[in-house]
Enzyme design. Structure first.
Site, PDB file in Angstrom:
ATOM      1  N   PHE A   1      72.663   0.485 -21.523  1.00  0.00           N
ATOM      2  CA  PHE A   1      73.140   1.121 -20.300  1.00  0.00           C
ATOM      3  C   PHE A   1      71.938   1.334 -19.377  1.00  0.00           C
ATOM      4  O   PHE A   1      70.815   0.950 -19.716  1.00  0.00           O
ATOM      5  CB  PHE A   1      73.831   2.445 -20.656  1.00  0.00           C
TER       6      PHE A   1
ATOM      7  N   THR B   1      67.864   8.010 -22.746  1.00  0.00           N
ATOM      8  CA  THR B   1      67.966   6.995 -23.802  1.00  0.00           C
ATOM      9  C   THR B   1      68.905   5.851 -23.432  1.00  0.00           C
ATOM     10  O   THR B   1      69.237   5.028 -24.291  1.00  0.00           O
ATOM     11  CB  THR B   1      68.461   7.656 -25.099  1.00  0.00           C
ATOM     12  N   GLU B   2      69.323   5.782 -22.175  1.00  0.00           N
ATOM     13  CA  GLU B   2      70.343   4.812 -21.785  1.00  0.00           C
ATOM     14  C   GLU B   2      69.971   3.372 -22.127  1.00  0.00           C
ATOM     15  O   GLU B   2      70.827   2.578 -22.559  1.00  0.00           O
ATOM     16  CB  GLU B   2      70.620   4.923 -20.274  1.00  0.00           C
ATOM     17  N   VAL B   3      68.688   2.978 -21.933  1.00  0.00           N
ATOM     18  CA  VAL B   3      68.316   1.578 -22.164  1.00  0.00           C
ATOM     19  C   VAL B   3      68.456   1.187 -23.628  1.00  0.00           C
ATOM     20  O   VAL B   3      68.517  -0.011 -23.942  1.00  0.00           O
ATOM     21  CB  VAL B   3      66.864   1.295 -21.692  1.00  0.00           C
TER      22      VAL B   3
ATOM     23  N   ILE C   1      71.031   1.742 -25.479  1.00  0.00           N
ATOM     24  CA  ILE C   1      72.406   1.340 -25.779  1.00  0.00           C
ATOM     25  C   ILE C   1      72.906   0.327 -24.753  1.00  0.00           C
ATOM     26  O   ILE C   1      74.107   0.129 -24.590  1.00  0.00           O
ATOM     27  CB  ILE C   1      73.360   2.547 -25.856  1.00  0.00           C
TER      28      ILE C   1
END
Length: 260
Positions: free
Chosen positions: A142, A136-138, A140
């Protein structure tokens, strides 16, 4: 081995279990958790009583990635501090991926972001139907930088892009279809399934052969076709002279089961 706060280490029947024990924080990763995991895996590599490793977790989640307090601290870091911290996680993932012993992830709950990365670098993954997976980084702002290197090897570019660029969470069955996990079972079946599989590896397979095979899988992908084949031929020749190979062939010819 030094006493650890968030990671448990135990060995029974030649199966080493390394357990994340930070359930109140959904086993989220921070500098200390990563350090303790690295310590546990380093110890397991030299532990003569351990032939196979199971990576497990306590609580409702397998691992929710980096915790909030940790992410807030990273915003205050210098580039050099963030690089050192990134290398810290990189070293853990590489350590598991290239570990001399087979590592089985026992996933009893959600594996998100860095937690999904942990599952990615294990050799086998077994999970419950209720678990969700995703990077799920993209979402937030990241990037899933380190895990990307391993995920491309594991499932290929197309599927990796679908997961990494969408940031979507997927079900356990979808994770199996993607090639992220090997088997999905009921909650009451997970312990038994992982235990039976680990015991099978311990009883039926040469630890040395599993180690060399795993190391070759990691290394040969970096080589050209010709170099890879030459390396394979050399390893084949070396294996023939090993004690395990001689023992295994002798047992086969004598119609006996080798004792590993």
């Amino acid at each position: 081995m030094e006493k650890m706060t968030f990671v448990e280490y135990s060995v029974k029947d030649r199966i080493c279990t390394i357990t994340l024990n930070r359930p109140d924080k959904r086993n989220a990763l921070n500098e200390q958790v990563v350090s303790e995991l690295k310590q546990a895996f380093a110890y397991a590599a030299e532990d003569i009583d351990a032939k196979v490793i199971v990576l497990a977790a306590r609580g409702s989640a397998f691992c929710a990635g980096a915790d909030l307090a940790y992410l807030q601290q990273l915003q205050k870091n210098t580039f050099e501090e963030n690089l050192a911290d990134s290398n810290h996680l990189k070293e853990l993932f590489y350590q598991i991926y290239t570990h001399p012993k087979v590592v089985i992830a026992k996933i009893q709950g959600h594996a998100i972001a860095g937690g999904c990365g942990l599952a990615t670098v294990c050799d086998f993954s077994f999970t419950v139907q209720e678990a969700q997976f995703g990077y799920t980084e993209v979402r937030i702002g990241f990037i899933p930088a380190i895990v990307k290197v391993f995920l491309l090897r594991k499932i290929g570019e197309g599927k990796a892009k679908e997961l990494l660029l969408s940031g979507d969470l997927i079900s356990a069955e979808e994770a199996k279809d993607f090639g992220l996990v090997n088997k999905v079972v009921g909650e009451d079946e997970l312990d038994g399934t992982v235990s039976d599989f680990a015991k099978k590896l311990v009883k039926k397979n040469s630890g040395q052969s599993m180690q060399f095979t795993k190391q070759m899988i990691a290394g040969v992908q970096e080589m050209s076709l010709e170099d890879g084949l030459n390396h394979a031929a050399e390893q084949n020749a070396k294996a023939r002279a090993s004690e395990d190979c001689q023992k295994g062939i002798s047992s086969f010819l004598n119609k006996e089961k080798p004792s590993w």
